[in-house]
Design a protein around this motif. Structure first.
Motif, short mmCIF file in Angstrom:
data_model
loop_
_atom_site.label_atom_id
_atom_site.label_comp_id
_atom_site.label_asym_id
_atom_site.label_seq_id
_atom_site.Cartn_x
_atom_site.Cartn_y
_atom_site.Cartn_z
N ALA A 31 0.83 -1.21 0.00
CA ALA A 31 0.00 0.00 0.00
C ALA A 31 0.86 1.25 0.00
O ALA A 31 0.58 2.21 -0.73
CB ALA A 31 -0.93 0.00 1.21
N GLU A 32 1.94 1.24 0.77
CA GLU A 32 2.84 2.40 0.81
C GLU A 32 3.59 2.57 -0.50
O GLU A 32 3.69 3.68 -1.03
CB GLU A 32 3.84 2.25 1.96
CG GLU A 32 3.24 2.38 3.34
CD GLU A 32 4.22 2.04 4.45
OE1 GLU A 32 5.39 1.69 4.17
OE2 GLU A 32 3.80 2.13 5.63
N ASP A 33 4.14 1.49 -1.03
CA ASP A 33 4.95 1.55 -2.26
C ASP A 33 4.14 1.93 -3.48
O ASP A 33 4.65 2.57 -4.39
CB ASP A 33 5.66 0.22 -2.51
CG ASP A 33 6.81 -0.02 -1.56
OD1 ASP A 33 7.19 0.92 -0.83
OD2 ASP A 33 7.33 -1.14 -1.54
N HIS A 34 2.89 1.51 -3.53
CA HIS A 34 2.07 1.76 -4.70
C HIS A 34 1.04 2.86 -4.47
O HIS A 34 0.16 3.08 -5.30
CB HIS A 34 1.38 0.47 -5.16
CG HIS A 34 2.35 -0.59 -5.55
ND1 HIS A 34 3.09 -0.54 -6.71
CD2 HIS A 34 2.75 -1.72 -4.91
CE1 HIS A 34 3.89 -1.59 -6.77
NE2 HIS A 34 3.70 -2.32 -5.69
N GLU A 35 1.18 3.53 -3.34
CA GLU A 35 0.30 4.65 -2.99
C GLU A 35 -1.18 4.29 -3.16
O GLU A 35 -1.95 5.01 -3.78
CB GLU A 35 0.69 5.89 -3.78
CG GLU A 35 2.10 6.36 -3.47
CD GLU A 35 2.53 7.56 -4.29
OE1 GLU A 35 1.72 8.11 -5.05
OE2 GLU A 35 3.70 7.93 -4.17
N VAL A 36 -1.55 3.16 -2.60
CA VAL A 36 -2.92 2.68 -2.64
C VAL A 36 -3.65 3.22 -1.42
O VAL A 36 -3.10 3.24 -0.32
CB VAL A 36 -2.95 1.13 -2.64
CG1 VAL A 36 -4.37 0.61 -2.56
CG2 VAL A 36 -2.24 0.60 -3.87
N ALA A 37 -4.87 3.65 -1.59
CA ALA A 37 -5.67 4.17 -0.48
C ALA A 37 -6.24 3.00 0.31
O ALA A 37 -7.43 2.67 0.23
CB ALA A 37 -6.77 5.07 -0.99
N PHE A 38 -5.37 2.34 1.04
CA PHE A 38 -5.74 1.15 1.80
C PHE A 38 -4.81 1.05 2.99
O PHE A 38 -3.60 1.16 2.84
CB PHE A 38 -5.59 -0.08 0.91
CG PHE A 38 -5.60 -1.40 1.65
CD1 PHE A 38 -6.78 -1.94 2.12
CD2 PHE A 38 -4.42 -2.09 1.86
CE1 PHE A 38 -6.80 -3.15 2.79
CE2 PHE A 38 -4.43 -3.31 2.52
CZ PHE A 38 -5.62 -3.84 2.98
N SER A 39 -5.35 0.89 4.17
CA SER A 39 -4.52 0.68 5.35
C SER A 39 -5.04 -0.51 6.12
O SER A 39 -6.18 -0.50 6.60
CB SER A 39 -4.51 1.91 6.25
OG SER A 39 -3.76 1.63 7.42
N PRO A 40 -4.20 -1.54 6.27
CA PRO A 40 -4.62 -2.72 7.03
C PRO A 40 -4.44 -2.55 8.54
O PRO A 40 -4.75 -3.44 9.30
CB PRO A 40 -3.68 -3.81 6.50
CG PRO A 40 -2.44 -3.07 6.14
CD PRO A 40 -2.91 -1.73 5.63
N LEU A 41 -3.94 -1.40 8.97
CA LEU A 41 -3.63 -1.21 10.38
C LEU A 41 -4.77 -0.55 11.13
O LEU A 41 -5.64 0.08 10.55
CB LEU A 41 -2.37 -0.35 10.51
CG LEU A 41 -1.14 -0.87 9.76
CD1 LEU A 41 0.01 0.10 9.91
CD2 LEU A 41 -0.75 -2.25 10.26
N GLY A 42 -4.76 -0.71 12.45
CA GLY A 42 -5.71 -0.03 13.31
C GLY A 42 -7.09 -0.65 13.31
O GLY A 42 -7.32 -1.73 12.78
N GLY A 43 -8.01 0.07 13.94
CA GLY A 43 -9.37 -0.42 14.15
C GLY A 43 -10.14 -0.68 12.87
O GLY A 43 -10.90 -1.64 12.78
N ASP A 44 -9.98 0.15 11.86
CA ASP A 44 -10.69 -0.03 10.60
C ASP A 44 -9.95 -0.97 9.65
O ASP A 44 -10.47 -1.31 8.59
CB ASP A 44 -10.89 1.32 9.91
CG ASP A 44 -11.80 2.23 10.70
OD1 ASP A 44 -12.65 1.72 11.45
OD2 ASP A 44 -11.66 3.46 10.58
N GLY A 45 -8.75 -1.36 10.02
CA GLY A 45 -7.93 -2.19 9.15
C GLY A 45 -8.54 -3.54 8.84
O GLY A 45 -8.46 -4.01 7.71
N LEU A 46 -9.15 -4.16 9.83
CA LEU A 46 -9.73 -5.48 9.61
C LEU A 46 -10.89 -5.42 8.61
O LEU A 46 -11.02 -6.29 7.75
CB LEU A 46 -10.19 -6.09 10.93
CG LEU A 46 -10.56 -7.56 10.92
CD1 LEU A 46 -9.43 -8.42 10.34
CD2 LEU A 46 -10.88 -8.03 12.33
N VAL A 47 -11.67 -4.36 8.67
CA VAL A 47 -12.76 -4.16 7.70
C VAL A 47 -12.16 -3.99 6.30
O VAL A 47 -12.64 -4.58 5.33
CB VAL A 47 -13.61 -2.93 8.09
CG1 VAL A 47 -14.62 -2.61 7.01
CG2 VAL A 47 -14.30 -3.17 9.42
#
Length: 95
Positions: A31-47
């Motif tokens: 996600a960081e390398d390809h600048e994707v609007a996606f974060s697997p971290l934190g409370g919303d990450g699992l969703v």
């Protein structure tokens, strides 16, 4: 001191924990390398991970997400913990 059975149970969790940590890191780095609007971290990450696993938009993300969810479900079953709490603990390693 832990009994042999308790120690064996903890050792049995390690392969699934290792897989979960690796897949979470892979998703975050992609996600960081390809600048994707996606974060697997934190409370919303699992969703976000569940949505990504069901998405056909990026097969690499989908495969990593599915592997993470599978290992998370196995760990939750083995450890008697909820998936959300385990995800918070695992994503906390990255933060």
């Amino acid at each position: 001191m832990a009994s042999d059975e308790e120690e064996d149970a903890r050792w049995a969790c390690l392969p699934f924990l290792k897989l979960a940590i690796e897949r979470l890191c892979i998703m975050q780095l992609l996600a960081e390398d390809h600048e994707v609007a996606f974060s697997p971290l934190g409370g919303d990450g699992l969703v976000a991970i569940r949505a990504m696993a069901a998405s056909a938009a990026d097969p690499v993300f989908a495969q990593a997400a599915a592997a993470y969810l599978g290992s998370l479900a196995t760990l939750a079953s083995m450890m008697g913990r909820g998936e959300t709490g385990l995800h918070q603990s695992i994503s906390g390693l990255y933060l």
